[in-house]
Motif scaffolding. Sequence first.
Motif, short mmCIF file in Angstrom:
data_model
loop_
_atom_site.label_atom_id
_atom_site.label_comp_id
_atom_site.label_asym_id
_atom_site.label_seq_id
_atom_site.Cartn_x
_atom_site.Cartn_y
_atom_site.Cartn_z
N MET A 160 -58.29 -43.30 0.64
CA MET A 160 -59.64 -43.23 0.41
C MET A 160 -59.91 -43.46 -0.96
SD MET A 160 -61.03 -40.24 3.00
CE MET A 160 -62.82 -40.42 2.45
N ALA A 161 -59.09 -42.79 -1.90
CA ALA A 161 -59.36 -42.95 -3.23
C ALA A 161 -59.10 -44.30 -3.84
CB ALA A 161 -58.67 -41.79 -4.21
N SER A 162 -58.07 -44.79 -3.65
CA SER A 162 -57.70 -46.10 -3.99
C SER A 162 -58.56 -47.26 -3.61
CB SER A 162 -56.02 -46.45 -3.45
OG SER A 162 -56.08 -46.19 -2.32
N ALA A 163 -58.87 -47.16 -2.14
CA ALA A 163 -59.88 -48.02 -1.70
C ALA A 163 -61.02 -47.97 -2.54
CB ALA A 163 -60.05 -47.88 -0.18
N ALA A 164 -61.74 -46.56 -3.00
CA ALA A 164 -62.96 -46.27 -3.58
C ALA A 164 -62.78 -47.18 -4.81
CB ALA A 164 -63.16 -45.16 -3.60
N VAL A 165 -61.58 -46.94 -5.77
CA VAL A 165 -61.65 -47.60 -7.11
C VAL A 165 -61.53 -49.04 -7.07
CG1 VAL A 165 -59.98 -47.63 -8.92
CG2 VAL A 165 -60.21 -45.50 -7.93
N TRP A 166 -60.97 -49.49 -5.99
CA TRP A 166 -60.87 -51.18 -5.70
C TRP A 166 -62.12 -51.58 -5.35
CZ3 TRP A 166 -56.86 -53.87 -2.09
CH2 TRP A 166 -56.82 -55.40 -2.18
N ARG A 185 -59.04 -55.54 -17.38
CA ARG A 185 -58.95 -54.42 -17.46
C ARG A 185 -59.11 -53.84 -15.74
NH1 ARG A 185 -62.28 -52.46 -22.90
NH2 ARG A 185 -60.76 -53.07 -24.23
N TYR A 186 -60.12 -54.07 -15.23
CA TYR A 186 -60.45 -53.75 -13.76
C TYR A 186 -59.16 -54.14 -13.05
CZ TYR A 186 -61.87 -54.49 -9.12
OH TYR A 186 -61.64 -54.56 -7.63
N SER A 187 -58.59 -55.31 -13.22
CA SER A 187 -57.47 -55.85 -12.51
C SER A 187 -56.32 -55.14 -12.36
CB SER A 187 -57.30 -57.44 -13.11
OG SER A 187 -56.07 -58.01 -12.10
N THR A 188 -56.17 -54.43 -13.66
CA THR A 188 -55.02 -53.48 -13.58
C THR A 188 -55.33 -52.25 -12.60
OG1 THR A 188 -54.64 -54.18 -16.03
CG2 THR A 188 -53.56 -51.89 -15.13
N LEU A 189 -56.46 -51.78 -12.83
CA LEU A 189 -56.84 -50.64 -11.85
C LEU A 189 -56.80 -51.10 -10.49
CD1 LEU A 189 -60.09 -49.16 -13.30
CD2 LEU A 189 -57.74 -48.21 -13.30
N ALA A 190 -57.32 -52.31 -10.18
CA ALA A 190 -57.25 -52.75 -8.90
C ALA A 190 -55.70 -53.10 -8.25
CB ALA A 190 -57.86 -54.23 -8.74
N LEU A 191 -54.84 -53.40 -9.23
CA LEU A 191 -53.30 -53.70 -8.75
C LEU A 191 -52.65 -52.16 -8.43
CD1 LEU A 191 -51.03 -55.23 -8.65
CD2 LEU A 191 -50.60 -54.94 -10.98
N VAL A 192 -53.17 -51.12 -9.05
CA VAL A 192 -52.71 -49.95 -8.84
C VAL A 192 -53.14 -49.36 -7.54
CG1 VAL A 192 -52.48 -47.48 -9.58
CG2 VAL A 192 -52.29 -49.43 -11.32
N SER A 193 -54.26 -49.58 -7.22
CA SER A 193 -55.11 -49.32 -6.02
C SER A 193 -54.43 -50.09 -5.01
CB SER A 193 -56.78 -49.72 -6.01
OG SER A 193 -57.11 -48.87 -7.15
N PHE A 194 -53.99 -51.23 -5.01
CA PHE A 194 -53.26 -52.11 -3.99
C PHE A 194 -52.03 -51.46 -3.73
CE2 PHE A 194 -50.57 -55.54 -2.54
CZ PHE A 194 -51.30 -56.21 -1.66
N VAL A 195 -51.31 -51.11 -4.76
CA VAL A 195 -50.02 -50.44 -4.38
C VAL A 195 -50.28 -49.30 -3.55
CG1 VAL A 195 -47.96 -49.57 -5.42
CG2 VAL A 195 -48.93 -51.76 -6.27
N ALA A 196 -51.08 -48.40 -4.11
CA ALA A 196 -51.11 -47.02 -3.50
C ALA A 196 -51.80 -47.12 -2.09
CB ALA A 196 -52.46 -46.29 -4.16
N LEU A 197 -52.46 -48.23 -1.90
CA LEU A 197 -52.97 -48.47 -0.51
C LEU A 197 -52.06 -48.78 0.61
CD1 LEU A 197 -56.66 -50.12 -0.99
CD2 LEU A 197 -56.29 -48.37 0.36
N ALA A 198 -51.27 -49.65 -0.25
CA ALA A 198 -49.94 -50.22 0.79
C ALA A 198 -48.90 -49.10 0.94
CB ALA A 198 -49.40 -51.13 0.15
N VAL A 199 -48.83 -48.14 0.29
CA VAL A 199 -48.07 -47.03 0.68
C VAL A 199 -48.54 -46.18 1.35
CG1 VAL A 199 -46.63 -44.98 -0.26
CG2 VAL A 199 -46.58 -47.27 -1.63
N SER A 200 -49.71 -45.56 1.35
CA SER A 200 -50.20 -44.47 2.13
C SER A 200 -50.61 -45.21 3.21
CB SER A 200 -51.70 -44.11 1.37
OG SER A 200 -52.71 -45.33 0.89
N GLY A 201 -51.13 -46.49 3.38
CA GLY A 201 -51.56 -47.00 4.70
C GLY A 201 -50.47 -47.28 5.63
N LEU A 202 -49.18 -47.82 5.15
CA LEU A 202 -47.98 -47.78 5.83
C LEU A 202 -47.60 -46.75 6.43
CD1 LEU A 202 -45.78 -49.77 6.66
CD2 LEU A 202 -44.62 -49.23 4.51
N LEU A 203 -47.49 -45.53 5.56
CA LEU A 203 -47.05 -44.16 6.26
C LEU A 203 -47.97 -43.77 7.14
CD1 LEU A 203 -45.52 -42.61 2.83
CD2 LEU A 203 -44.43 -43.81 4.75
N ALA A 204 -49.46 -43.50 6.88
CA ALA A 204 -50.33 -43.07 7.85
C ALA A 204 -50.39 -43.78 8.94
CB ALA A 204 -51.80 -42.96 7.10
#
Length: 667
Positions: A197-203, A228-247
């Motif tokens: 939820m947090a990473s999707a919200a930032v993105w 600068r936003y693109s950097t935040l979006a990239l980190v959010s994308f990775v966090a979404l991938a990890v958390s979404g895959l496991l959940a």
Amino acid sequence: MKRSTARAAAAAAVVVGCGLVALVIAYYAQAGSEAGLLTRTGPAVVWGLPIAKLVFNVAAACTIGSLMLTLFALPPKGKAFSQALTFAGISAGLWTGASAAMSFLTFHSLANLALFSEGSGTAFISFLVDVDAGRRGALSLLLAATVTLLCFAARGYREASLAALLSFAGLVPLALNSHATGSGSHPDSAVSVVMHMASAAVWLGGLLALVVLRRTLDSAMFTTVVRRYSTLALVSFVALAVSGLLAGWAGVGTLAALATPYGGILAAKSAAFIVLGVFGLLHRRWVIAKLEHEPRKGVRAFTVLAVTELAVMGAASGLAAALARTPPPTIAVAGPAEQTPQIPSMIEAFSTWRPDPLWSLVCGLAVFLYLAGLRRLRLRGGSWPAYRTALWLFGIAVLFVVTNGGLHAAQENLISAHVLTQMTIAAVVPLLLVPAAPLSLAEQTITRRNDGSRGAAEAMDAVVRPILKATGDPLVPALGLAATLTLLYYTPLLEYSSSTQFGYAAMTILALLAGCLFTASVTRAFSRPASPTVAARLLALGGAAVLYSFHGWALAQQPDQLPDARRQPWQISVDPAFGIPSVGDAEPAGVAMWLIAAGSLLVAAAVVLFSARHKAGPLREARGSNAAARELVTASGPAAVTNPAFQARPEGSPNAGRAPNSVPLDP
């Protein structure tokens, strides 16, 4: 201001509209079955809850994303900064309303009562006060309302930072109420939901804020903010991938379960995520380059791509709302799986796999950022010792194995496994990470900003340097280590960290921070007059040895099982835990603490003595050169005192080439 409001309303309408379409398509079959169960409430609650959750998700995303964009991309003095805070405040107000609606509809769903029926008001108040789900909903409402007030009252970074912190905290109650937190036997899913939820919200929210603010910024500043936003979006994308895959895997369990309604919605959501990844790549490779070379065409390209991306994000949000109301196959078919406590062998403790979404992401980012900094340093013509890179990679690998391997699962039942986890993180991992000097690498490679906004370099100045300055004396981190051990073993955090993922994360962060600060203070000397002496550092190591000895003795008096009222007591009768033979009723946790503490403290003492001996040679040469200089000054007369040649500094001195008052971040 009117144009900004119109753009915000149009962008939000795109997201919510696409989300509603996706929600109806994905949730239609499940809504029919739920309407049959909720005979008294009917479709009003069946459809009202996912719609309220969709609005909740979008409003929370707009709040969090705009606040993160404000903190990390926008200069504090400017129209864009104030407009971003206003947008966050309006979004937080909608978030508050959606949270209230969710609490109200959740109560009627659980109680199966008609809306506004007689006596429902008193029962609803009791629900908010006495029931966990109700209390969490009330807490979410309170946090959202507080964020709303802070956003409208904020004038600078301090208020905006507090609002951002509270907005992230506002996601936790919803995650705890989600069915995913109890799916199957997967206790890590609560953290996965919060991360997701947090990473999707930032993105999502950051992109919405950019669309709203694009005419407020000039072309050069808009390009900088997008980058600068693109950097935040990239980190959010990775966090979404990890958390979404496991959940997601925790929800379906098998590939065959993808054919269920839950699996179908999950597959559609994954497809939307892949499309969004392609859009993100286009932003980084095409839009930013166009903004730099052809600003007018670049803004047009950004707007078209951003609106399309927002539509897909809205559809993904609708699918997420439908997914939250659809029971996963692991619950609907098999029910929660029972786990029987097992006593692992030493090999099993390190060879089995128990993924942790938070620490998988942290370890991956730590490796990526270190290697990226190393690459940037080499492109600038700098050099970096290979042993430091090797130590960093090995230290992160140890941290990853401990937080994602068999010890992660065993520490829920065995205090010996819990002690092994905590001691490895607090004593072994810092001995590898601190000499790798990540902060020095960051200081040499991170570009400082000149527009008043705050990036990584400014955050290091504001947070890291004061902490290092305060913990330069080994006595301070030694006391911190003692307080950490007391907190970990003599408070409810012991059971909380072994049974919940939030507690485990808190324990890991505390142990790692205390261990790194203590290791840094005793294994290196700051280049300043108040640098700790060798005797002071060895004394701190001796105090740590006494501390570990006492705690190890106390642990040896306890049974191996962690207290947990949810499980039946069980006896160790098959094999000794971790293959360690027990003496009488002695518990192996104390032995584990003694062994790891002795090894790590001996290594730290050896480093201190070696560094002291290594510096003794240059210091002796310095004394000799200073004596020779004094003799030459005496022979040459007073005029020689002003000659720079006689004011020699010994080669290899730690202060050579450095400003007099500067303090290095690493050895």
